[in-house]
Scaffold this active site. Structure first.
Site, PDB file in Angstrom:
ATOM      1  N   LEU A 510      50.535  55.487-173.177  1.00 24.08           N
ATOM      2  CA  LEU A 510      51.267  54.261-173.507  1.00 24.08           C
ATOM      3  C   LEU A 510      51.077  53.178-172.455  1.00 24.08           C
ATOM      4  O   LEU A 510      51.181  52.005-172.733  1.00 24.08           O
ATOM      5  CB  LEU A 510      52.760  54.557-173.633  1.00 24.08           C
ATOM      6  CG  LEU A 510      53.186  55.471-174.777  1.00 24.08           C
ATOM      7  CD1 LEU A 510      54.639  55.872-174.605  1.00 24.08           C
ATOM      8  CD2 LEU A 510      53.006  54.773-176.108  1.00 24.08           C
ATOM      9  N   GLY A 511      50.834  53.593-171.239  1.00 23.43           N
ATOM     10  CA  GLY A 511      50.683  52.585-170.192  1.00 23.43           C
ATOM     11  C   GLY A 511      50.341  53.230-168.861  1.00 23.43           C
ATOM     12  O   GLY A 511      50.476  54.429-168.673  1.00 23.43           O
ATOM     13  N   VAL A 512      49.895  52.412-167.946  1.00 22.81           N
ATOM     14  CA  VAL A 512      49.523  52.885-166.624  1.00 22.81           C
ATOM     15  C   VAL A 512      50.179  51.970-165.617  1.00 22.81           C
ATOM     16  O   VAL A 512      50.230  50.760-165.813  1.00 22.81           O
ATOM     17  CB  VAL A 512      47.990  52.811-166.420  1.00 22.81           C
ATOM     18  CG1 VAL A 512      47.616  53.409-165.081  1.00 22.81           C
ATOM     19  CG2 VAL A 512      47.275  53.513-167.541  1.00 22.81           C
ATOM     20  N   GLY A 513      50.690  52.557-164.566  1.00 17.08           N
ATOM     21  CA  GLY A 513      51.321  51.693-163.571  1.00 17.08           C
ATOM     22  C   GLY A 513      51.304  52.315-162.202  1.00 17.08           C
ATOM     23  O   GLY A 513      50.602  53.292-161.963  1.00 17.08           O
ATOM     24  N   GLY A 516      52.321  56.025-162.020  1.00 19.97           N
ATOM     25  CA  GLY A 516      51.449  56.965-162.705  1.00 19.97           C
ATOM     26  C   GLY A 516      51.259  56.516-164.139  1.00 19.97           C
ATOM     27  O   GLY A 516      51.359  55.337-164.451  1.00 19.97           O
ATOM     28  N   LYS A 532      56.548  60.109-168.258  1.00 19.67           N
ATOM     29  CA  LYS A 532      55.970  59.387-167.143  1.00 19.67           C
ATOM     30  C   LYS A 532      55.485  60.412-166.134  1.00 19.67           C
ATOM     31  O   LYS A 532      56.279  61.196-165.608  1.00 19.67           O
ATOM     32  CB  LYS A 532      57.078  58.527-166.533  1.00 19.67           C
ATOM     33  CG  LYS A 532      56.644  57.368-165.690  1.00 19.67           C
ATOM     34  CD  LYS A 532      57.909  56.638-165.262  1.00 19.67           C
ATOM     35  CE  LYS A 532      57.661  55.251-164.750  1.00 19.67           C
ATOM     36  NZ  LYS A 532      58.923  54.575-164.423  1.00 19.67           N
ATOM     37  N   ASP A 628      63.617  43.659-160.735  1.00 21.72           N
ATOM     38  CA  ASP A 628      62.374  43.393-161.425  1.00 21.72           C
ATOM     39  C   ASP A 628      62.629  43.160-162.911  1.00 21.72           C
ATOM     40  O   ASP A 628      62.071  43.829-163.766  1.00 21.72           O
ATOM     41  CB  ASP A 628      61.388  44.532-161.198  1.00 21.72           C
ATOM     42  CG  ASP A 628      59.956  44.053-161.330  1.00 21.72           C
ATOM     43  OD1 ASP A 628      59.096  44.819-161.746  1.00 21.72           O
ATOM     44  OD2 ASP A 628      59.687  42.865-161.045  1.00 21.72           O
TER      45      ASP A 628
END
Ligand SMILES: *[C@@H]1O[C@H](CO)[C@@H](O)[C@H](O)[C@H]1NC(C)=O
Ligand SMILES: *[C@@H]1O[C@H](CO)[C@@H](O)[C@H](O)[C@H]1NC(C)=O
Ligand SMILES: *[C@@H]1O[C@H](CO)[C@@H](O)[C@H](O)[C@H]1NC(C)=O
Ligand SMILES: *[C@@H]1O[C@H](CO)[C@@H](O)[C@H](O)[C@H]1NC(C)=O
Ligand SMILES: *[C@@H]1O[C@H](CO)[C@@H](O)[C@H](O)[C@H]1NC(C)=O
Ligand SMILES: *[C@@H]1O[C@H](CO)[C@@H](O)[C@H](O)[C@H]1NC(C)=O
Ligand SMILES: *[C@@H]1O[C@H](CO)[C@@H](O)[C@H](O)[C@H]1NC(C)=O
Ligand SMILES: *[C@@H]1O[C@H](CO)[C@@H](O)[C@H](O)[C@H]1NC(C)=O
Ligand SMILES: *[C@@H]1O[C@H](CO)[C@@H](O)[C@H](O)[C@H]1NC(C)=O
Ligand SMILES: *[C@@H]1O[C@H](CO)[C@@H](O)[C@H](O)[C@H]1NC(C)=O
Ligand SMILES: *[C@@H]1O[C@H](CO)[C@@H](O)[C@H](O)[C@H]1NC(C)=O
Ligand SMILES: *[C@@H]1O[C@H](CO)[C@@H](O)[C@H](O)[C@H]1NC(C)=O
Length: 845
Positions: A510-513, A516, A532, A628
């Site tokens: 779903l996503g990278v950040g 991780g 996650k 944030d």
């Protein structure tokens, strides 16, 4: 300093996960290792309700030793319970000594009934009962007792291979006892720590204390006797403690539909407790905002452990029941949303709180009432347990310590053995739970300085030690955030995680950040989750992992993304969250093919996010600053309910006597509060500023920063503010909205955003005010659309100003310790429909 910090973080993570693991271990159908049911003074075994009480002279593992004479008394007149038919009567201190096979928590239950016609005046006899360490009863006499018989239940931690229970007749007269039970219980039943209501910090060290059950209520349900409870407990109906009878209505379900999960088993409470509940009476009345309140008389000199049990057998569907739980006018559980915690109806949940003796009232009140924001004015309570906690004299009755009472009775000798034993234990240094940092020095017999909690650390924070110990606490770390009770959610094995994510299949990414990667997963029961997976090599990842667990385990709110569980096997750091089907808000604004949101939807989403932030700022004892806030951190569930996510940068707010927290600047460019940037002082108002940027972004559907635009347009805050000041915000708003927005609603919205973006924090509204104004804007929109009123004239429309190009591009930049490192990480997020956007780039953090 840095290495030190890392070690602390590692220790912390180990501790949290270690504790969690411990809690996660489920206990199968429980059979007590030690189980003594003793009929004192009886010549035969007594069996009733399928339990057999063995004669105290027949049980070889129990020895009886009296310093005086001991007699047997029995009566053939009718008694409340068969086991009360006989008693052992004694003239001097008498010991019952039980062989203990398994150390740990044990129930000790005492039965006393003043038999008549025995030749002894048992009614005026006065009894004191002590164990090696704790005073259970002090000078109890039936002459000033209203009940027919006495049954007292105690919970003590036996740390030796025998348990001695001494009965001391007061006044050198006589004492007696009819029956004794000593039964082991699962150690998991009572945690070592629980949340204190007065400070909202966890208190640990409970394993060293003794407890006495004062109330155990089956809300809205019948009496549940020892035979129907796997741990031999008795649960009574709550009705007589209701403050207002008509405020509550009992409901019930079939016990068979109760679904236990994880570590919560029938040993916590049987399903017949969870299958009945009290709900709010006449909840269809116009003023449905009232509380159901139970008033329980208690001894104000003691502290209490209060355990509230919930199970949503009331709702027809998920996410309808949201309510608040108060204990003694403290908000114990704000906006409790069982659906989002458990993801299922008919699933038990419980929570422990500690209420201090300083509460100067001789009653304890527990109230549940609907949340003002809830769709449904309803609240529920299934069970309630109140346990008295031993005081600093290690007594559950009065202020005399064991040694005093034994000395008083027999003017010396013999008891020296017992006292010596107790003192020996006291001298030992104890390891509390798995917390390596929290070494507790057990207090000696000298009275403490009036603080009933001195034997315990005031805060369960891993970095905070009890008095006498030293710790260097790094200033600037989120020291005030403490590990909330061990309720970190479910523990997943790595195997389960692998199965849920199809071995971390890249197609479910779903996503990278920075922390991780985030994968979509499906649990074996079909629940969709977001997984996650941390990068163990990332030191900053560890810190954020820690912050996220700290924050999320402490916070539960309908508008905050909830943590379902985690996994720490094989040095993996995996967090499992509720799955947010509609992904980040940003992907519904620009950079994707998703259909545009209506004005009403946008308002509702902003209101939801504002609620989440308002709760962060005000819901807990210490405010929390998200740091944030941005459109990628506002996630939407399948019903477009907005939830605030990603607490990796969150920070505890200023303490009461301070106005700000000094800290290195972190966050994303475009959303950064200019005042925070200039002065490096963080307040809740920094979140308000970022939220103002979000509001503009939602209206104008363009990124907060877009460097390809003409200079004056790059920063949405400056650009939109310029138009707002001219009263022409509609010129730059999403063209999909033009003609579909009530002008008064837009005006209110614009004003709200403008106030949020004020240069100085003091000029910005609180999140509560923002929420109120947005709700007002929604109301204006709803009234106008209800009346089909085409009023669209209060703002001027000047043709000829070009619409802002909708660039799927964002230059969010992270700031680290004042330096900045450019990253276009967020651009990737925007392109994929990442459920978990990352705040910043791994390199940056
Ligand atoms: C009472 O029960 C114990 C243990 O179950 C047994 O050993 C004993 O023989 C019984 N005594 C009588 C009198 O039945
Ligand atoms: C009860 O015991 C007394 C003597 O203790 C005896 O006189 C009486 O008959 C007994 N009653 C019954 C119903 O067994
Ligand atoms: C103690 O003894 C005195 C007189 O001997 C008596 O008045 C008093 O009630 C006794 N107290 C108890 C608890 O039995
Ligand atoms: C025990 O209780 C009686 C009244 O029930 C009281 O008179 C006596 O003083 C008490 N003794 C102690 C040692 O507290
Ligand atoms: C118990 O009896 C005392 C008097 O001995 C009385 O003051 C008190 O109200 C009674 N309590 C209850 C619950 O009936
Ligand atoms: C009982 O006490 C011992 C020593 O204080 C402690 O190690 C243990 O964890 C405690 N057990 C429980 C169930 O609280
Ligand atoms: C539930 O309420 C009904 C009606 O008020 C009452 O008759 C019944 O006894 C109650 N049940 C329990 C278990 O309290
Ligand atoms: C208690 O258990 C018995 C059978 O063991 C059952 O008939 C009864 O309904 C149970 N009572 C409750 C309140 O569950
Ligand atoms: C409340 O319920 C209790 C127990 O059923 C009853 O004794 C009492 O009279 C009721 N009070 C009112 C005001 O209805
Ligand atoms: C519910 O009880 C709490 C605590 O006593 C109180 O603060 C709150 O105002 C009450 N709510 C209502 C609607 O009465
Ligand atoms: C109780 O026992 C102690 C120790 O054996 C003895 O000193 C004392 O006199 C006894 N008291 C009575 C009333 O028998
Ligand atoms: C807006 O329209 C209403 C009638 O719908 C009118 O009364 C009002 O004066 C108009 N306002 C402006 C600013 O044109």
């Amino acid at each position: 300093m840095r290495d030190m910090d890392r070690i602390l973080v590692l220790k912390w993570v180990f501790m949290v996960l270690g504790c969690g693991f411990f809690v996660g271990v489920s206990f199968a159908a429980y059979t007590p290792v030690d189980r003594y049911l003793i009929a004192c003074g009886s010549s035969k075994n007594v069996t009733f309700s399928s339990q057999t009480y063995v004669s105290d002279s027949a049980e070889s593992s129990v020895t009886l030793k009296s310093q005086g004479n001991s007699f047997v008394a029995s009566s053939n007149s009718s008694v409340p319970l068969p086991v009360l038919q006989s008693a052992r009567v004694f003239t001097n201190t008498t010991y019952y000594k039980f062989d203990i096979k398994e150390e740990g928590r044990h129930w000790v239950r005492l039965y006393l009934y003043p038999l008549s016609n025995t030749g002894h005046d048992l009614k005026s006899a006065s009894v004191t009962v002590v164990t090696e360490d704790f005073v259970l009863l002090n000078n109890f006499s039936f002459s000033d007792y209203n009940g027919t018989y006495l049954m007292r239940e105690f919970l003590i931690n036996v740390t030796a291979d025998t348990l001695s229970i001494a009965f001391i007749p007061s006044n050198n007269s006589i004492g007696f006892v009819n029956a004794i039970e000593v039964v082991s219980l699962p150690n998991e039943l009572l945690p070592d720590q629980a949340q204190a209501l007065s400070s909202f910090a966890p208190i640990s060290g409970l394993s060293e204390l003794a407890f006495e059950t004062v109330y155990r209520l089956n809300m809205g349900g019948p009496l549940i006797t020892a035979q129907n409870d796997t741990l031999g407990r008795t649960w009574v109906n709550d009705e007589k403690y209701l403050h207002v009878n008509s405020s509550a209505v009992n409901i019930s379900a079939s016990p068979a539909i109760i679904e236990y999960r994880d570590a919560l088993t029938p040993e916590i409470a049987p399903n017949s407790v969870y299958a009945t509940a009290e709900t709010m009476g006449d909840s269809n009345v116009a003023d449905s905002n009232f509380n159901m309140t139970w008033v329980l008389p208690v001894d104000p000199e003691f502290s209490y452990l209060v355990r509230v049990h919930f199970c949503d057998i009331y709702s027809k569907s998920l996410n309808t029941l949201v309510f608040t739980v108060y204990i003694n006018s403290y908000i114990a559980l704000p906006s409790l949303d069982l659906s989002s915690l458990l993801g299922k109806l008919n699933t038990p949940y419980y929570k422990d709180f500690i209420i201090n003796s300083s509460a100067n009232s001789d009653t304890l009140t527990v109230s549940v009432g609907p949340d003002p924001s809830a769709e449904l004015a309803a609240a529920i309570l299934n069970g309630l347990e109140v346990m008295k906690i031993s005081n600093e004299a290690k007594s559950l009755d009065g202020h005399d310590a064991v040694a005093n009472l034994l000395l008083k009775s027999s003017k010396k000798k013999k008891i020296g053995l017992i006292v010596g034993c107790a003192a020996g234990a006291s001298a030992a240094l104890l390891l509390i739970g798995l917390c390596y940092c929290c070494l507790l020095t057990r207090q000696s017999k000298t009275p403490n300085q009036g603080n009933s909690w001195l034997p315990l650390p005031l805060y369960g924070n891993s970095l905070t030690l009890t008095k006498g110990s030293t710790v260097s606490q790094k200033s600037g770390t989120a020291s005030c955030i403490s590990l909330a009770s061990s309720n970190l959610g479910r523990f997943f094995t790595f195997q389960e995680i692998m199965e849920a994510t199809n071995k971390f299949d890249e197609s479910s990414l779903l996503g990278v950040g920075g922390f991780g990667r985030v994968y979509q997963g499906t649990l074996e029961d079909g629940t969709k989750v977001a997984v996650k997976r941390g990068n163990p090599r990332s030191e900053q990842g560890l810190a954020e992992f820690r912050t996220e667990i700290e924050m999320l385990s402490k916070l539960r709110h309908r508008h905050l993304v909830s943590l379902i569980g985690y996994c720490d096997e094989r040095s993996e750091m995996v967090l499992v969250y509720e799955y947010m089907a509609n992904g980040p808000l940003r992907s519904h604004l620009y950079g994707s093919d998703l259909p545009p949101l209506s004005w009403k939807q946008r308002l509702e989403i902003c209101i939801g996010a504002a609620r989440g932030l308002h709760y962060l700022h005000t819901g807990a004892a210490q405010s929390i600053i998200h740091r944030d806030v941005k459109t990628t951190n506002i996630l939407l569930d399948e019903n477009f309910v907005a939830k605030v996510a990603d607490f990796g940068l969150s920070k505890a707010g200023p303490a009461l006597d301070q106005t700000h927290v000094s800290t290195a600047v972190k966050g994303s460019f475009g959303y950064l509060d200019p005042e925070y940037f200039r002065r490096q002082q963080l307040t809740e108002k920094s979140d308000v500023y970022s939220f103002g940027v979000v509001l503009m972004e939602v209206l104008c559907t363009r990124p907060a920063l877009n460097p390809v635009l003409p200079r004056e347009q790059v920063n949405i805050a400056e650009w939109a503010m310029a138009w707002q000041k001219k009263g022409m915000l509609d010129e730059i708003m999403d063209k999909n909205l033009v003609g579909n927005v009530n002008s008064a609603s837009l005006k209110k919205y614009g004003e709200t955003a403008e106030k949020c973006l004020a240069d100085y924090g003091v000029d910005r509204p609180s999140m509560g005010d923002v929420l109120w104004n947005l709700e007002y804007a929604l109301q204006l929109e709803e009234t106008s659309s209800a009346l089909m009123e085409p009023e669209d004239n209060s703002t001027n429309h000047i043709p000829g100003i070009p619409m802002t190009p909708l660039e799927p591009f964002d230059n969010s930049v992270s700031m680290i310790e004042g330096r900045n490192s450019g990253t276009d990480d967020d651009a990737e997020d925007g392109a994929t429909s990442a459920v978990f956007s990352q705040l910043v780039n791994p390199r940056g953090r």
